[in-house]
Design a protein around this motif. Structure first.
Motif, PDB file in Angstrom:
ATOM      1  N   GLY A   1       0.777  -1.301  -0.065  1.00  0.00           N
ATOM      2  CA  GLY A   1      -0.061  -0.236   0.207  1.00  0.00           C
ATOM      3  C   GLY A   1       0.662   1.297  -0.215  1.00  0.00           C
ATOM      4  O   GLY A   1       2.149   1.646   0.089  1.00  0.00           O
ATOM      5  N   THR A   2       0.312   2.190  -0.029  1.00  0.00           N
ATOM      6  CA  THR A   2       0.962   3.581   0.389  1.00  0.00           C
ATOM      7  C   THR A   2       0.809   3.977   1.670  1.00  0.00           C
ATOM      8  O   THR A   2      -0.219   3.556   2.486  1.00  0.00           O
ATOM      9  CB  THR A   2       0.300   4.704  -0.911  1.00  0.00           C
ATOM     10  OG1 THR A   2      -1.365   5.346  -0.767  1.00  0.00           O
ATOM     11  CG2 THR A   2       0.938   4.475  -1.959  1.00  0.00           C
ATOM     12  N   ILE A   3       1.336   4.842   2.091  1.00  0.00           N
ATOM     13  CA  ILE A   3       1.572   5.723   2.923  1.00  0.00           C
ATOM     14  C   ILE A   3       1.311   6.577   3.367  1.00  0.00           C
ATOM     15  O   ILE A   3       1.127   7.865   2.370  1.00  0.00           O
ATOM     16  CB  ILE A   3       3.151   6.207   3.641  1.00  0.00           C
ATOM     17  CG1 ILE A   3       4.177   5.055   3.914  1.00  0.00           C
ATOM     18  CG2 ILE A   3       3.085   7.232   4.667  1.00  0.00           C
ATOM     19  CD1 ILE A   3       3.637   4.000   4.938  1.00  0.00           C
ATOM     20  N   GLU A   4       0.132   6.431   4.037  1.00  0.00           N
ATOM     21  CA  GLU A   4      -0.975   7.598   4.257  1.00  0.00           C
ATOM     22  C   GLU A   4      -0.640   8.355   5.131  1.00  0.00           C
ATOM     23  O   GLU A   4      -0.724  10.079   6.001  1.00  0.00           O
ATOM     24  CB  GLU A   4      -2.622   7.056   5.111  1.00  0.00           C
ATOM     25  CG  GLU A   4      -4.023   7.764   4.822  1.00  0.00           C
ATOM     26  CD  GLU A   4      -4.204   8.086   3.116  1.00  0.00           C
ATOM     27  OE1 GLU A   4      -4.702   9.389   3.028  1.00  0.00           O
ATOM     28  OE2 GLU A   4      -3.920   7.987   2.432  1.00  0.00           O
ATOM     29  N   ALA A   5       0.009   7.734   6.002  1.00  0.00           N
ATOM     30  CA  ALA A   5       0.718   8.699   7.876  1.00  0.00           C
ATOM     31  C   ALA A   5       1.542   8.510   8.564  1.00  0.00           C
ATOM     32  O   ALA A   5       1.199   7.153   8.457  1.00  0.00           O
ATOM     33  CB  ALA A   5      -1.315   9.457   8.544  1.00  0.00           C
TER      34      ALA A   5
ATOM     35  N   ALA B   1       8.291   8.420   4.237  1.00  0.00           N
ATOM     36  CA  ALA B   1       7.696   9.323   3.304  1.00  0.00           C
ATOM     37  C   ALA B   1       6.383   9.373   2.672  1.00  0.00           C
ATOM     38  O   ALA B   1       5.871   7.966   2.110  1.00  0.00           O
ATOM     39  CB  ALA B   1       8.468  10.109   1.867  1.00  0.00           C
ATOM     40  N   VAL B   2       5.520  10.168   3.883  1.00  0.00           N
ATOM     41  CA  VAL B   2       3.926   9.969   2.586  1.00  0.00           C
ATOM     42  C   VAL B   2       3.436   9.578   1.357  1.00  0.00           C
ATOM     43  O   VAL B   2       3.839  10.825   1.217  1.00  0.00           O
ATOM     44  CB  VAL B   2       2.240  11.465   3.662  1.00  0.00           C
ATOM     45  CG1 VAL B   2       1.602  11.208   2.759  1.00  0.00           C
ATOM     46  CG2 VAL B   2       2.827  11.375   5.363  1.00  0.00           C
ATOM     47  N   GLY B   3       3.288   8.839   0.956  1.00  0.00           N
ATOM     48  CA  GLY B   3       2.663   8.667  -0.366  1.00  0.00           C
ATOM     49  C   GLY B   3       3.729   7.137  -0.487  1.00  0.00           C
ATOM     50  O   GLY B   3       3.634   6.836  -1.904  1.00  0.00           O
ATOM     51  N   ALA B   4       4.749   7.098  -0.056  1.00  0.00           N
ATOM     52  CA  ALA B   4       5.687   6.324  -0.534  1.00  0.00           C
ATOM     53  C   ALA B   4       5.175   4.759  -0.963  1.00  0.00           C
ATOM     54  O   ALA B   4       4.024   4.632   0.193  1.00  0.00           O
ATOM     55  CB  ALA B   4       6.943   5.722   0.168  1.00  0.00           C
TER      56      ALA B   4
ATOM     57  N   LEU C   1       8.117  -2.381   7.107  1.00  0.00           N
ATOM     58  CA  LEU C   1       7.699  -1.980   5.813  1.00  0.00           C
ATOM     59  C   LEU C   1       9.424  -1.698   5.153  1.00  0.00           C
ATOM     60  O   LEU C   1       9.793  -1.225   5.309  1.00  0.00           O
ATOM     61  CB  LEU C   1       6.960  -0.177   6.536  1.00  0.00           C
ATOM     62  CG  LEU C   1       5.781  -0.971   6.779  1.00  0.00           C
ATOM     63  CD1 LEU C   1       5.147   1.010   6.929  1.00  0.00           C
ATOM     64  CD2 LEU C   1       4.946  -1.103   6.201  1.00  0.00           C
ATOM     65  N   LEU C   2       8.666  -1.272   4.421  1.00  0.00           N
ATOM     66  CA  LEU C   2      10.393  -1.296   3.365  1.00  0.00           C
ATOM     67  C   LEU C   2       9.592  -0.387   1.507  1.00  0.00           C
ATOM     68  O   LEU C   2       8.408  -0.840   1.270  1.00  0.00           O
ATOM     69  CB  LEU C   2      10.747  -2.666   2.288  1.00  0.00           C
ATOM     70  CG  LEU C   2      11.456  -2.624   1.636  1.00  0.00           C
ATOM     71  CD1 LEU C   2      12.809  -2.398   1.813  1.00  0.00           C
ATOM     72  CD2 LEU C   2      12.539  -4.140   0.572  1.00  0.00           C
ATOM     73  N   ASP C   3      10.314   0.029   1.587  1.00  0.00           N
ATOM     74  CA  ASP C   3       9.620   1.648   0.559  1.00  0.00           C
ATOM     75  C   ASP C   3      10.028   0.158  -0.688  1.00  0.00           C
ATOM     76  O   ASP C   3      11.829   0.900  -1.125  1.00  0.00           O
ATOM     77  CB  ASP C   3      10.722   3.020   0.949  1.00  0.00           C
ATOM     78  CG  ASP C   3      10.315   3.951   0.354  1.00  0.00           C
ATOM     79  OD1 ASP C   3       9.657   3.665  -0.520  1.00  0.00           O
ATOM     80  OD2 ASP C   3       9.867   5.576   0.250  1.00  0.00           O
ATOM     81  N   VAL C   4       9.022   0.977  -1.230  1.00  0.00           N
ATOM     82  CA  VAL C   4       9.950  -0.064  -2.719  1.00  0.00           C
ATOM     83  C   VAL C   4       9.016   0.989  -4.226  1.00  0.00           C
ATOM     84  O   VAL C   4       9.406   0.639  -5.091  1.00  0.00           O
ATOM     85  CB  VAL C   4       8.821  -1.156  -2.954  1.00  0.00           C
ATOM     86  CG1 VAL C   4       9.270  -2.196  -1.849  1.00  0.00           C
ATOM     87  CG2 VAL C   4       7.342  -1.287  -2.785  1.00  0.00           C
ATOM     88  N   THR C   5       9.311   2.321  -3.544  1.00  0.00           N
ATOM     89  CA  THR C   5       8.916   2.683  -4.460  1.00  0.00           C
ATOM     90  C   THR C   5       9.152   2.710  -6.087  1.00  0.00           C
ATOM     91  O   THR C   5       8.380   3.105  -6.885  1.00  0.00           O
ATOM     92  CB  THR C   5       8.528   4.840  -3.928  1.00  0.00           C
ATOM     93  OG1 THR C   5       7.619   5.047  -2.987  1.00  0.00           O
ATOM     94  CG2 THR C   5       8.585   5.690  -5.380  1.00  0.00           C
ATOM     95  N   ALA C   6      10.354   3.334  -6.047  1.00  0.00           N
ATOM     96  CA  ALA C   6      11.650   2.940  -6.513  1.00  0.00           C
ATOM     97  C   ALA C   6      11.045   1.710  -7.500  1.00  0.00           C
ATOM     98  O   ALA C   6      11.971   2.061  -8.933  1.00  0.00           O
ATOM     99  CB  ALA C   6      12.574   3.209  -6.468  1.00  0.00           C
ATOM    100  N   ARG C   7      10.528   0.859  -7.640  1.00  0.00           N
ATOM    101  CA  ARG C   7      10.660  -0.243  -8.121  1.00  0.00           C
ATOM    102  C   ARG C   7      10.102   0.032  -9.021  1.00  0.00           C
ATOM    103  O   ARG C   7       9.705  -1.172 -10.536  1.00  0.00           O
ATOM    104  CB  ARG C   7      10.501  -1.702  -7.211  1.00  0.00           C
ATOM    105  CG  ARG C   7      10.943  -1.628  -6.352  1.00  0.00           C
ATOM    106  CD  ARG C   7      12.682  -2.611  -6.498  1.00  0.00           C
ATOM    107  NE  ARG C   7      13.334  -2.632  -6.013  1.00  0.00           N
ATOM    108  CZ  ARG C   7      14.602  -3.570  -5.717  1.00  0.00           C
ATOM    109  NH1 ARG C   7      14.995  -3.446  -7.375  1.00  0.00           N
ATOM    110  NH2 ARG C   7      15.401  -3.705  -4.850  1.00  0.00           N
ATOM    111  N   ALA C   8       8.959   0.271  -8.686  1.00  0.00           N
ATOM    112  CA  ALA C   8       7.968   0.848  -9.768  1.00  0.00           C
ATOM    113  C   ALA C   8       7.112  -0.420 -10.516  1.00  0.00           C
ATOM    114  O   ALA C   8       6.384  -0.757 -11.593  1.00  0.00           O
ATOM    115  CB  ALA C   8       8.488   1.591 -10.909  1.00  0.00           C
TER     116      ALA C   8
END
Length: 261
Positions: free
Chosen positions: A63-67, A75-78, A127-134
């Motif tokens: 999912g995405t970070i809401e808060a 980061a919110v949105g990550a 949690l792991l930020d995977v935003t860059a994986r697209a």
């Protein structure tokens, strides 16, 4: 928000709940994808086995970070994936880095609320930020079970050029096939389903064996192969007997005692 809450075996309710507020060290995740594990099915059909009821199921989610709560640097949105395992960080196993052996271990989706909801709060450490994986949400929702396979292959010591057997090409077995092939091992996949064996080949298995045609030990002998590591992931007594009979002195066996289907 809506959430799938298990109250008892066969009693799963879609309920309206307040969106939770993250505490210090936690993050609020807007869920974009959640897998249904075999353990979820078990809890629904004959639980509680591992669950503490009532609970929102779902431990394979993205999912995405809401808060975020205090002390969290996501980061919110990550876009994030969740490992689901919650450790205390204070007991002796945790201090040694073996958080899976935590004396107070809990799992989001089993003992605390999980991802079969529109929102969920979990410790940011899970949690792991995977935003860059697209990657798509459907793909990212597979990260938690895929991590099981990658970890099992790493723990086994399997290396390039060795021979591995994966018996049971369910969810985890399929991931194990890919993970073992990815390190350069020759993989023999075994299952009762020809369709699943086709999937195993697509995921990198060098050869396949339709269970019941002949024993695993016979198949290895006929191919003049000796298995360095055997992964038993059918969860069946017959499967366990097969890998034990085929294992050589000093061979590695990794077993999952619950069905990975």
């Amino acid at each position: 928000m809506r959430a799938a809450v298990l109250h008892a075996a066969g009693d799963l309710r879609i309920e309206g709940r307040e969106i939770p507020t993250p505490k210090p060290g936690e993050a609020l995740v807007r869920v974009t994808g959640c897998g249904v594990c075999g353990s979820d099915a078990t809890e629904y059909t004959r639980g509680p086995v591992l669950t503490e009821l009532p609970v929102v199921l779902g431990h394979e989610f993205t999912g995405t970070i809401e808060a975020v709560g205090d002390g969290v640097d996501l980061a919110v949105g990550a876009q994030v994936v969740c490992g689901a395992g919650i450790s205390c960080g204070r007991c002796k196993p945790c201090r040694a880095g073996r958080t899976n052996l935590c004396r107070r271990y809990r799992t989001a989706g089993l003992q605390v609320d999980g991802g079969l909801a529109e929102f969920v709060t979990v410790p940011a450490a899970t949690l792991l930020d995977v935003t860059a994986r697209a990657l798509t949400a459907d793909t990212l929702a597979l990260a938690q079970p895929m991590a099981i396979a990658v970890h099992a292959v790493a723990r086994s010591g399997l290396t390039a050029g060795q021979d591995a057997v994966v018996l049971g090409i369910g969810g985890i077995g399929a991931f194990l096939t890919h993970a073992a092939a990815a390190v350069g091992a020759r993989v023999l996949a075994v299952d009762r389903s020809a369709e699943r064996l086709g999937l195993a080949r697509a995921l990198g298995a060098e050869s396949t064996l339709l269970a019941g045609e002949r024993s695993l030990a016979e198949a290895l002998a006929d191919a003049d192969r000796e298995a360095d590591v055997l992964f038993e992931v059918s969860g069946s007594r017959a499967g366990w007997d097969e890998v034990v009979a085929a294992a050589l002195p000093g061979g590695g066996a990794r077993a999952r005692r619950h069905p990975a289907r």
